[in-house]
Enzyme design. Structure first.
Site, PDB file in Angstrom:
ATOM      1  N   HIS A  23       5.239  -0.383 -15.109  1.00 22.10           N
ATOM      2  CA  HIS A  23       5.981  -0.188 -13.495  1.00 22.10           C
ATOM      3  C   HIS A  23       7.712   0.305 -12.787  1.00 22.10           C
ATOM      4  CE1 HIS A  23       2.701  -3.324 -13.766  1.00 22.10           C
ATOM      5  NE2 HIS A  23       2.416  -2.454 -12.520  1.00 22.10           N
ATOM      6  N   HIS A  30      -3.181   3.780 -11.586  1.00 20.06           N
ATOM      7  CA  HIS A  30      -3.767   2.543 -12.162  1.00 20.06           C
ATOM      8  C   HIS A  30      -4.806   1.583 -11.671  1.00 20.06           C
ATOM      9  CE1 HIS A  30      -0.344   0.635 -11.624  1.00 20.06           C
ATOM     10  NE2 HIS A  30      -0.479  -0.464 -12.498  1.00 20.06           N
ATOM     11  N   CYS A  65      -4.549 -11.733 -10.165  1.00 23.35           N
ATOM     12  CA  CYS A  65      -4.136 -10.593 -10.659  1.00 23.35           C
ATOM     13  C   CYS A  65      -4.319 -10.243 -11.480  1.00 23.35           C
ATOM     14  CB  CYS A  65      -3.227  -9.763  -9.141  1.00 23.35           C
ATOM     15  SG  CYS A  65      -2.884  -9.848  -7.845  1.00 23.35           S
ATOM     16  N   HIS A  67      -4.711  -6.478 -14.722  1.00 22.92           N
ATOM     17  CA  HIS A  67      -5.771  -5.452 -15.792  1.00 22.92           C
ATOM     18  C   HIS A  67      -7.076  -5.294 -16.384  1.00 22.92           C
ATOM     19  CE1 HIS A  67      -1.193  -4.634 -14.368  1.00 22.92           C
ATOM     20  NE2 HIS A  67      -1.157  -3.908 -13.132  1.00 22.92           N
ATOM     21  N   GLU A  85      -3.231 -17.259 -16.325  1.00 22.22           N
ATOM     22  CA  GLU A  85      -2.411 -17.578 -15.293  1.00 22.22           C
ATOM     23  C   GLU A  85      -2.426 -19.248 -14.614  1.00 22.22           C
ATOM     24  OE1 GLU A  85      -1.952 -14.505 -12.251  1.00 22.22           O
ATOM     25  OE2 GLU A  85      -1.942 -13.250 -13.940  1.00 22.22           O
ATOM     26  N   TYR A 102      -4.181   0.963  -3.268  1.00 25.77           N
ATOM     27  CA  TYR A 102      -2.699   1.004  -2.734  1.00 25.77           C
ATOM     28  C   TYR A 102      -1.057   1.628  -3.656  1.00 25.77           C
ATOM     29  CZ  TYR A 102      -0.624  -3.440  -5.361  1.00 25.77           C
ATOM     30  OH  TYR A 102      -0.862  -3.874  -6.169  1.00 25.77           O
ATOM     31  N   GLU A 111       4.645  -0.513  -7.215  1.00 28.56           N
ATOM     32  CA  GLU A 111       2.613  -0.812  -7.777  1.00 28.56           C
ATOM     33  C   GLU A 111       2.203   0.567  -7.148  1.00 28.56           C
ATOM     34  OE1 GLU A 111       1.387  -2.025  -9.706  1.00 28.56           O
ATOM     35  OE2 GLU A 111       2.282  -4.381  -9.172  1.00 28.56           O
ATOM     36  N   GLU A 113      -1.918   1.612  -7.197  1.00 31.71           N
ATOM     37  CA  GLU A 113      -3.183   1.322  -8.317  1.00 31.71           C
ATOM     38  C   GLU A 113      -4.758   0.866  -7.006  1.00 31.71           C
ATOM     39  OE1 GLU A 113      -1.322  -3.537 -10.293  1.00 31.71           O
ATOM     40  OE2 GLU A 113      -2.426  -3.297  -8.433  1.00 31.71           O
ATOM     41  N   TRP A 158      -0.560  -5.889  -0.950  1.00 32.30           N
ATOM     42  CA  TRP A 158      -1.409  -5.942  -1.109  1.00 32.30           C
ATOM     43  C   TRP A 158      -2.320  -7.101  -0.931  1.00 32.30           C
ATOM     44  CZ3 TRP A 158       1.785  -7.098  -4.453  1.00 32.30           C
ATOM     45  CH2 TRP A 158       1.756  -8.230  -5.783  1.00 32.30           C
TER      46      TRP A 158
END
Length: 193
Positions: A23, A30, A65, A67, A85, A102, A111, A113, A158
């Site tokens: 980032h 990604h 959110c 990855h 989290e 976005y 960002e 993604e 997002w």
């Protein structure tokens, strides 16, 4: 060490990069995901990102959110991040928006993604990790939609875009049609099972 799966414009995997370095002002495209978690009262969990986060610190957003990692199925990645989290075990994880994409910028950090959107249910209360999540709250879905899509909304970019698309699926989240996993970007589709 977490990494992100780099993508070409068609959503095919190009390799991976250390999450701590990806980032920047020129973040490569990604693979990511977003999830909206509901309780038995049909309230959605919204979270405020920790002020220590690199991207959008202290901003309200959707439930979780993250990855996916190499060879990690998308649903497993969603469940892993919710446990990490928020201390939550997810039920009924469903894919809703397989091709959401976005690009947004915050203080020079971008960002970028392909970010399929999921929904899930829980029967427990969150126990957030302070280095990831600063605050949580349960909201009625209509109230969340009003806040997230209002002009000048303070939600993450997002989340604002996703809320607009999810509202188009109808008012009853239990009736939202699940999307087929084949509709995911190719890199995500390879991680379904």
């Amino acid at each position: 060490m977490e990494h992100v799966i780099l993508l070409d414009e068609s959503g095919n995997a190009l390799g991976h990069q250390d999450k701590r370095t990806v980032h920047t002002a020129s973040t490569p495209l990604h693979l990511a995901f977003s999830c909206y978690i509901f309780n038995a009262d049909d309230q959605v969990l919204v979270t405020r990102r920790s002020p220590r986060k690199l991207t959008w610190p202290g901003v309200w957003t959707n439930s979780v959110c993250g990855h996916p990692q190499e060879s990690e199925p998308m649903v497993a990645a969603v469940s892993r991040r919710a446990a990490y989290e928020l201390g939550l075990a997810l039920d009924e994880v469903r894919l809703l928006l397989p091709r959401f994409r976005y690009r947004a910028e915050w203080s020079g950090v971008v960002e970028n993604e392909m970010c399929p959107v999921f929904t899930a249910s829980v029967s427990a209360e969150p126990r957030p990790r302070p280095d990831e999540v600063d605050a949580v709250r349960w909201m009625a879905w209509p109230a969340f939609l009003r806040e997230a899509t209002a002009a000048g909304s303070s939600y993450s970019p997002w989340c604002q875009l996703q809320a607009t698309l999810l509202a188009q699926l109808g008012p009853d989240r239990r009736a939202w049609p699940a999307a087929p996993s084949a509709a995911l970007p190719p890199a995500g589709h390879a991680l379904v099972h």
